[in-house]
Design an enzyme around this catalytic site. Structure first.
Site, mmCIF file in Angstrom:
data_model
loop_
_atom_site.group_PDB
_atom_site.id
_atom_site.type_symbol
_atom_site.label_atom_id
_atom_site.label_comp_id
_atom_site.label_asym_id
_atom_site.label_seq_id
_atom_site.Cartn_x
_atom_site.Cartn_y
_atom_site.Cartn_z
ATOM 1 N N ASN A 136 0.875 -1.182 0.000
ATOM 2 C CA ASN A 136 0.000 0.000 0.000
ATOM 3 C C ASN A 136 0.909 1.227 0.000
ATOM 4 O O ASN A 136 1.516 1.547 1.024
ATOM 5 C CB ASN A 136 -0.881 -0.046 1.263
ATOM 6 C CG ASN A 136 -1.680 1.224 1.464
ATOM 7 O OD1 ASN A 136 -1.758 2.074 0.574
ATOM 8 N ND2 ASN A 136 -2.279 1.354 2.652
ATOM 9 N N LYS A 190 0.084 4.258 -0.253
ATOM 10 C CA LYS A 190 -0.546 5.445 0.353
ATOM 11 C C LYS A 190 -0.324 6.667 -0.552
ATOM 12 O O LYS A 190 -0.315 6.532 -1.773
ATOM 13 C CB LYS A 190 -0.025 5.659 1.778
ATOM 14 C CG LYS A 190 -0.126 4.369 2.607
ATOM 15 C CD LYS A 190 0.079 4.572 4.068
ATOM 16 C CE LYS A 190 -0.053 3.223 4.782
ATOM 17 N NZ LYS A 190 -0.022 3.335 6.216
ATOM 18 N N HIS A 227 -9.556 1.295 4.948
ATOM 19 C CA HIS A 227 -8.274 1.449 5.650
ATOM 20 C C HIS A 227 -8.471 2.400 6.821
ATOM 21 O O HIS A 227 -9.246 3.356 6.720
ATOM 22 C CB HIS A 227 -7.214 1.989 4.682
ATOM 23 C CG HIS A 227 -5.838 1.959 5.272
ATOM 24 N ND1 HIS A 227 -5.401 2.899 6.171
ATOM 25 C CD2 HIS A 227 -4.810 1.081 5.119
ATOM 26 C CE1 HIS A 227 -4.161 2.604 6.545
ATOM 27 N NE2 HIS A 227 -3.782 1.507 5.910
ATOM 28 N N GLU A 284 -6.820 4.752 7.871
ATOM 29 C CA GLU A 284 -6.573 6.170 7.543
ATOM 30 C C GLU A 284 -7.783 6.780 6.827
ATOM 31 O O GLU A 284 -8.079 7.965 7.009
ATOM 32 C CB GLU A 284 -5.283 6.291 6.708
ATOM 33 C CG GLU A 284 -4.059 6.068 7.589
ATOM 34 C CD GLU A 284 -2.838 5.507 6.872
ATOM 35 O OE1 GLU A 284 -2.785 5.537 5.630
ATOM 36 O OE2 GLU A 284 -1.931 5.021 7.585
ATOM 37 N N GLU A 314 -5.380 -4.831 10.731
ATOM 38 C CA GLU A 314 -4.297 -3.878 10.972
ATOM 39 C C GLU A 314 -4.574 -3.111 12.251
ATOM 40 O O GLU A 314 -5.359 -2.145 12.246
ATOM 41 C CB GLU A 314 -4.219 -2.864 9.814
ATOM 42 C CG GLU A 314 -3.940 -3.483 8.470
ATOM 43 C CD GLU A 314 -3.407 -2.460 7.479
ATOM 44 O OE1 GLU A 314 -2.262 -2.607 7.057
ATOM 45 O OE2 GLU A 314 -4.130 -1.489 7.173
ATOM 46 N N SER A 350 3.451 -2.178 10.276
ATOM 47 C CA SER A 350 4.900 -2.269 10.486
ATOM 48 C C SER A 350 5.494 -3.634 10.136
ATOM 49 O O SER A 350 6.422 -4.102 10.804
ATOM 50 C CB SER A 350 5.252 -1.881 11.925
ATOM 51 O OG SER A 350 4.846 -0.549 12.191
HETATM 52 P P1 PGA Z 1 2.904 0.253 7.572
HETATM 53 O O1 PGA Z 1 1.429 0.485 6.971
HETATM 54 O O2 PGA Z 1 3.416 -1.038 7.015
HETATM 55 O O3 PGA Z 1 3.685 1.444 7.110
HETATM 56 O O4 PGA Z 1 2.741 0.198 9.060
HETATM 57 C C1 PGA Z 1 0.529 -0.590 6.808
HETATM 58 C C2 PGA Z 1 -0.780 -0.096 6.271
HETATM 59 O O5 PGA Z 1 -1.257 0.958 6.708
HETATM 60 O O6 PGA Z 1 -1.392 -0.738 5.386
#
Ligand code: PGA
Length: 250
Positions: free
Chosen positions: A10, A12, A95, A97, A165, A210
């Site tokens: 992803n 983003k 997601h 976010e 997540e 992460s």
């Molecule tokens: P990250 O993001 O691996 O940077 O923690 C994961 C995600 O939000 O899909």
């Protein structure tokens, strides 16, 4: 039941034209492996070019969000049909976010997941508890509500992907403990049986938050973890390549 692991990146809100070169390097890493399905979800502005760049490789492309409707007066939005037309096979919906920045609730996420299916895309439905919710011990309740509210009924197991997540693990460098991941993924499988019956066995449940080269093999080795949704570490082939390779040794 064997489920082919899915390693999904992803990106983003990251990536301009030079990122296509990085994607080529990721495709090289992916093409030297054959165990996992590999997916990159770039910003919508790169989707068409990325799909072209990756054609002929094993790496698929996906969107990061879609509108529930097919077309219309929704300035700035992108429909599932548009993503499909640009070459996508998947779309991430719900997601954390999006849930936080755009106030998306479970009903909205479910409508987006249905729109994805309407357009022939596989939705990756994201769920995850906040840190305070885990501290209070209500994380399973939170995930149950999100899953029940966001997952359309009557889907086959290979028509939907779930990504767990924990919000506090996203972009923080912190990951959930292996036993907590195992507990949650088993819980999600059980809830999916309530929602979609025996088709639940075929659903891939990804872990995200992460995931890095250094922890991917351990996380991917946990029961009911059928892949990973990777943010930061999917931007560079030097990180994403080894994560893809970890899925082989499951
Ligand atoms: P990250 O993001 O691996 O940077 O923690 C994961 C995600 O939000 O899909």
């Amino acid at each position: 039941m064997t489920r082919t692991p899915l390693i999904a990146g992803n990106w983003k809100m990251n990536g301009l034209q030079p990122a296509l070169e990085e994607a080529k390097a990721i495709a090289q890493a992916a093409d030297s492996q054959d165990g996992a399905e590999v997916l990159l979800c770039p910003p919508a502005t790169l989707l068409t070019d990325l799909a072209r760049t990756l054609s002929g490789s094993r790496v698929k492309t996906g969107g990061q969000d879609c509108h529930a409707e097919e077309s219309g007066a929704h300035t700035g939005d992108v429909s599932a049909e548009m993503l499909a037309g640009a070459g996508a096979d998947y779309v991430i919906v719900g997601h954390s976010e999006r849930r936080a920045d755009h106030g998306e609730d479970d009903l909205t996420v479910k409508a987006k997941a249905k729109a994805a299916r309407r357009a022939g895309l596989t939705p990756i439905i994201c769920v995850g508890e906040k840190e305070a919710e885990r501290a209070k011990g209500v994380h399973l309740d939170v995930i149950e509500m999100q899953l029940d509210g966001s997952t359309p009924k009557n889907l086959a197991g290979d028509e939907v992907v779930i990504a767990y997540e924990p919000v506090w693990a996203i972009g923080t460098g912190r990951t959930a403990e292996p036993q907590d991941i195992a507990e949650m993924h088993e819980f999600i499988r059980t809830r999916l049986r309530h929602i979609m019956g025996e088709e639940a066995e075929g659903v891939r449940i990804l872990y995200g938050g992460s995931v890095k080269p250094g922890n991917a093999a351990e996380i991917l080795g946990i029961d009911n973890v059928d892949g990973a949704l990777v943010g930061g570490a999917s931007l560079k082939a030097a990180d994403f390549g080894p994560i893809i390779a970890s899925a082989q040794s499951e």
